[in-house]
Design a protein around this motif. Structure first.
Motif, PDB file in Angstrom:
ATOM      1  N   ALA A  34       0.833  -1.202   0.000  1.00  0.00           N
ATOM      2  CA  ALA A  34       0.000   0.000   0.000  1.00  0.00           C
ATOM      3  C   ALA A  34       0.863   1.244   0.000  1.00  0.00           C
ATOM      4  O   ALA A  34       0.575   2.226  -0.704  1.00  0.00           O
ATOM      5  CB  ALA A  34      -0.911  -0.012   1.221  1.00  0.00           C
ATOM      6  N   ILE A  35       1.950   1.229   0.766  1.00  0.00           N
ATOM      7  CA  ILE A  35       2.840   2.393   0.819  1.00  0.00           C
ATOM      8  C   ILE A  35       3.472   2.636  -0.547  1.00  0.00           C
ATOM      9  O   ILE A  35       3.560   3.787  -1.020  1.00  0.00           O
ATOM     10  CB  ILE A  35       3.927   2.179   1.894  1.00  0.00           C
ATOM     11  CG1 ILE A  35       3.310   2.267   3.284  1.00  0.00           C
ATOM     12  CG2 ILE A  35       5.033   3.210   1.753  1.00  0.00           C
ATOM     13  CD1 ILE A  35       4.231   1.779   4.375  1.00  0.00           C
ATOM     14  N   ILE A  36       3.901   1.543  -1.192  1.00  0.00           N
ATOM     15  CA  ILE A  36       4.519   1.703  -2.519  1.00  0.00           C
ATOM     16  C   ILE A  36       3.522   2.327  -3.500  1.00  0.00           C
ATOM     17  O   ILE A  36       3.844   3.255  -4.254  1.00  0.00           O
ATOM     18  CB  ILE A  36       5.001   0.331  -3.044  1.00  0.00           C
ATOM     19  CG1 ILE A  36       6.092  -0.262  -2.138  1.00  0.00           C
ATOM     20  CG2 ILE A  36       5.523   0.454  -4.470  1.00  0.00           C
ATOM     21  CD1 ILE A  36       7.372   0.491  -2.150  1.00  0.00           C
ATOM     22  N   VAL A  60      -6.361  11.877  -5.719  1.00  0.00           N
ATOM     23  CA  VAL A  60      -6.895  11.263  -4.500  1.00  0.00           C
ATOM     24  C   VAL A  60      -7.396   9.854  -4.786  1.00  0.00           C
ATOM     25  O   VAL A  60      -7.117   8.904  -4.043  1.00  0.00           O
ATOM     26  CB  VAL A  60      -8.017  12.138  -3.906  1.00  0.00           C
ATOM     27  CG1 VAL A  60      -8.711  11.418  -2.774  1.00  0.00           C
ATOM     28  CG2 VAL A  60      -7.443  13.447  -3.425  1.00  0.00           C
ATOM     29  N   SER A  61      -8.139   9.707  -5.913  1.00  0.00           N
ATOM     30  CA  SER A  61      -8.653   8.367  -6.232  1.00  0.00           C
ATOM     31  C   SER A  61      -7.497   7.406  -6.480  1.00  0.00           C
ATOM     32  O   SER A  61      -7.535   6.236  -6.041  1.00  0.00           O
ATOM     33  CB  SER A  61      -9.584   8.428  -7.437  1.00  0.00           C
ATOM     34  OG  SER A  61      -8.850   8.837  -8.570  1.00  0.00           O
ATOM     35  N   GLY A  62      -6.450   7.882  -7.124  1.00  0.00           N
ATOM     36  CA  GLY A  62      -5.285   7.018  -7.383  1.00  0.00           C
ATOM     37  C   GLY A  62      -4.580   6.667  -6.094  1.00  0.00           C
ATOM     38  O   GLY A  62      -4.191   5.509  -5.880  1.00  0.00           O
ATOM     39  N   ALA A  67      -3.778   1.982  -3.464  1.00  0.00           N
ATOM     40  CA  ALA A  67      -3.346   1.344  -2.214  1.00  0.00           C
ATOM     41  C   ALA A  67      -4.266   0.172  -1.872  1.00  0.00           C
ATOM     42  O   ALA A  67      -3.809  -0.954  -1.641  1.00  0.00           O
ATOM     43  CB  ALA A  67      -3.343   2.362  -1.074  1.00  0.00           C
ATOM     44  N   ILE A  68      -5.574   0.458  -1.898  1.00  0.00           N
ATOM     45  CA  ILE A  68      -6.527  -0.603  -1.518  1.00  0.00           C
ATOM     46  C   ILE A  68      -6.486  -1.742  -2.531  1.00  0.00           C
ATOM     47  O   ILE A  68      -6.475  -2.928  -2.164  1.00  0.00           O
ATOM     48  CB  ILE A  68      -7.949   0.000  -1.410  1.00  0.00           C
ATOM     49  CG1 ILE A  68      -8.010   0.946  -0.206  1.00  0.00           C
ATOM     50  CG2 ILE A  68      -8.982  -1.094  -1.273  1.00  0.00           C
ATOM     51  CD1 ILE A  68      -9.169   1.890  -0.232  1.00  0.00           C
ATOM     52  N   LEU A  69      -6.434  -1.392  -3.818  1.00  0.00           N
ATOM     53  CA  LEU A  69      -6.410  -2.428  -4.853  1.00  0.00           C
ATOM     54  C   LEU A  69      -5.173  -3.310  -4.708  1.00  0.00           C
ATOM     55  O   LEU A  69      -5.255  -4.542  -4.824  1.00  0.00           O
ATOM     56  CB  LEU A  69      -6.403  -1.770  -6.231  1.00  0.00           C
ATOM     57  CG  LEU A  69      -7.723  -1.782  -6.978  1.00  0.00           C
ATOM     58  CD1 LEU A  69      -7.574  -1.065  -8.306  1.00  0.00           C
ATOM     59  CD2 LEU A  69      -8.183  -3.216  -7.194  1.00  0.00           C
ATOM     60  N   SER A  70      -4.037  -2.669  -4.452  1.00  0.00           N
ATOM     61  CA  SER A  70      -2.814  -3.475  -4.335  1.00  0.00           C
ATOM     62  C   SER A  70      -2.900  -4.418  -3.133  1.00  0.00           C
ATOM     63  O   SER A  70      -2.461  -5.566  -3.204  1.00  0.00           O
ATOM     64  CB  SER A  70      -1.591  -2.570  -4.220  1.00  0.00           C
ATOM     65  OG  SER A  70      -1.711  -1.743  -3.091  1.00  0.00           O
ATOM     66  N   THR A  74      -2.717  -8.404  -3.446  1.00  0.00           N
ATOM     67  CA  THR A  74      -1.734  -9.183  -2.684  1.00  0.00           C
ATOM     68  C   THR A  74      -2.414 -10.284  -1.892  1.00  0.00           C
ATOM     69  O   THR A  74      -1.944 -11.422  -1.848  1.00  0.00           O
ATOM     70  CB  THR A  74      -0.976  -8.260  -1.717  1.00  0.00           C
ATOM     71  OG1 THR A  74      -0.517  -7.138  -2.433  1.00  0.00           O
ATOM     72  CG2 THR A  74       0.197  -8.980  -1.098  1.00  0.00           C
ATOM     73  N   TYR A  75      -3.566  -9.933  -1.320  1.00  0.00           N
ATOM     74  CA  TYR A  75      -4.327 -10.935  -0.554  1.00  0.00           C
ATOM     75  C   TYR A  75      -4.756 -12.091  -1.460  1.00  0.00           C
ATOM     76  O   TYR A  75      -4.598 -13.267  -1.128  1.00  0.00           O
ATOM     77  CB  TYR A  75      -5.545 -10.247   0.068  1.00  0.00           C
ATOM     78  CG  TYR A  75      -6.433 -11.175   0.825  1.00  0.00           C
ATOM     79  CD1 TYR A  75      -6.028 -11.697   2.054  1.00  0.00           C
ATOM     80  CD2 TYR A  75      -7.664 -11.557   0.315  1.00  0.00           C
ATOM     81  CE1 TYR A  75      -6.840 -12.564   2.752  1.00  0.00           C
ATOM     82  CE2 TYR A  75      -8.476 -12.422   0.999  1.00  0.00           C
ATOM     83  CZ  TYR A  75      -8.066 -12.927   2.224  1.00  0.00           C
ATOM     84  OH  TYR A  75      -8.877 -13.783   2.901  1.00  0.00           O
TER      85      TYR A  75
END
Lengths: 131, 240
Positions: A34-36, A60-62, A67-70, A74-75
């Motif tokens: 998320a940080i990346i 903002v959307s990006g 972050a959330i999508l990544s 990953t999950y």
């Protein structure tokens, strides 16, 4: 004013981050991704500002969306036993390098143009002095 | 700042960037602290391959230990079995002891058998008559014999004392006639042997001038020998 906001935000964020409880190691992988993603959005925002096409909604959307999508990807990768986070890192870090290159070129250009102007001005001054 | 032309309200942009900064930096610091903390516990900073090798090592160790555990369990089972065997032998020895006690005459016993009553008639009862009767009872398979409630053992003496005035059994003076002899054994066999015509004890006693009566009973009680059985001179011969 924006710079003050950034500084203040960083300070407050650091204070909050230090006082937050430690999350477990298994979840820190998601957080890192998320940080990346967020850093990628920040550099993208800076480069778009330099290119004069910065859009707050896109930024903002990006920032949050990536972050959330990544994290979700990953999950999913963990569930499928595929290292999807590697793909995310490749994409985000690659874009970060792109954006950094854009920023670098912008300032290099600016610097060289300024120097050329300075040289021209100096020459003009010298010519005036000689006359 | 004005050289960056930004679309939209400047205050909104500022606030949004402020929030974004807070979120980003706080999350980053959280992550930093997590990573720092976990470096203390080295396991989680190890690479996956290292962890795999360590895991396989532990697995092999676990398997070895499991084998050892099985072996030790087997040993314990063996020991338990031997303990049980020892208990069994102890039980057997106990039973043998009981049996030999019964045989020797150290216990009160009961069982089917016969009761013979001898009395003086034309002649007095002599020790020889009693010995004859005991011999015949033994021949008929009597397991326990008593004369007037005195147990007859292997080393029992039956003798006339003081000019045939009384009889001693087990060095104890017997009351005079009638003499009651109890014998435990196969009652039919004993009674048939004793009452054989002519050669049976009953017939012989009556021809010798005594009165003898035979009584067959399903349950006879014979008391134990009250004295001590001493072993002073003999000992077990160990053959080499």
């Amino acid at each position: 004013m924006i710079f003050i906001a950034i500084l203040l935000g960083c300070l407050i964020g650091a204070l909050i981050g230090i006082n937050m409880p430690i999350i477990s190691y298994t979840y820190s992988g998601y957080l890192a991704i998320a940080i990346i993603a967020a850093l990628d959005s920040v550099f993208g925002g800076i480069s778009s500002t330099l290119n004069k096409n910065f859009d707050l909604k896109v930024f903002v959307s990006g920032f949050f969306g990536n972050a959330i999508l990544s994290i979700l990807l990953t999950y999913l990768g963990q569930k499928l036993n595929v290292d999807i986070y590697l793909a995310a890192i490749v994409v985000f870090v690659g874009r970060m390098f792109n954006n950094l290159a854009i920023i670098r070129r912008y300032y290099l250009n600016k610097w060289t143009i300024d120097r050329q102007k300075n040289i021209k001005n100096n020459k003009k001054v010298q010519q005036k002095d000689i006359k | 700042m004005k050289k960056f032309k930004i679309r939209g309200d400047i205050t909104v942009v500022t606030v949004v960037i402020f929030i974004v900064c807070i979120v980003l930096v706080s999350v980053m610091f959280m992550q930093f602290r997590t990573i720092e903390q976990t470096e203390i516990t080295q396991i989680e900073t190890m690479r996956e391959s290292e962890l795999r090798t360590a895991l396989s090592e532990w697995k092999t160790k676990y398997e070895e230990l499991e084998k050892q555990l099985e072996e030790i369990d087997d040993k314990i089972n063996e020991y338990n079995e031997t303990i049980e065997n020892n208990e069994e032998t102890a039980k057997l020895i106990d039973e043998e002891l009981k049996e030999s006690n019964i045989l020797v005459g150290k216990t009160d016993v009961e069982g089917e058998g016969v009761i013979i009553t001898l009395n003086n008639n034309s002649k007095n009862v002599k020790a020889y008559d009693l010995i004859d009767l005991v011999n015949e009872l033994r021949y008929a398979g009597a397991e326990a014999i008593s004369i007037n409630n005195t147990r007859v053992l292997a080393m029992t003496d039956i003798i006339d004392m003081a000019n045939d005035t009384y009889i001693m059994v087990n060095l104890e003076r017997l009351e005079g006639a009638p003499y009651v002899i109890k014998a435990i054994g196969n009652k039919e066999y004993i009674s048939s042997i004793l009452s054989l015509k002519g050669s049976g004890f009953i017939d012989r006693a009556t021809t010798n001038g005594l009165t003898a009566s035979l009584e067959v009973k399903n349950k006879i009680e014979i008391p134990k020998y009250n004295g001590e059985i001493k072993i002073e001179y003999m000992k077990e011969l160990v053959k080499e």
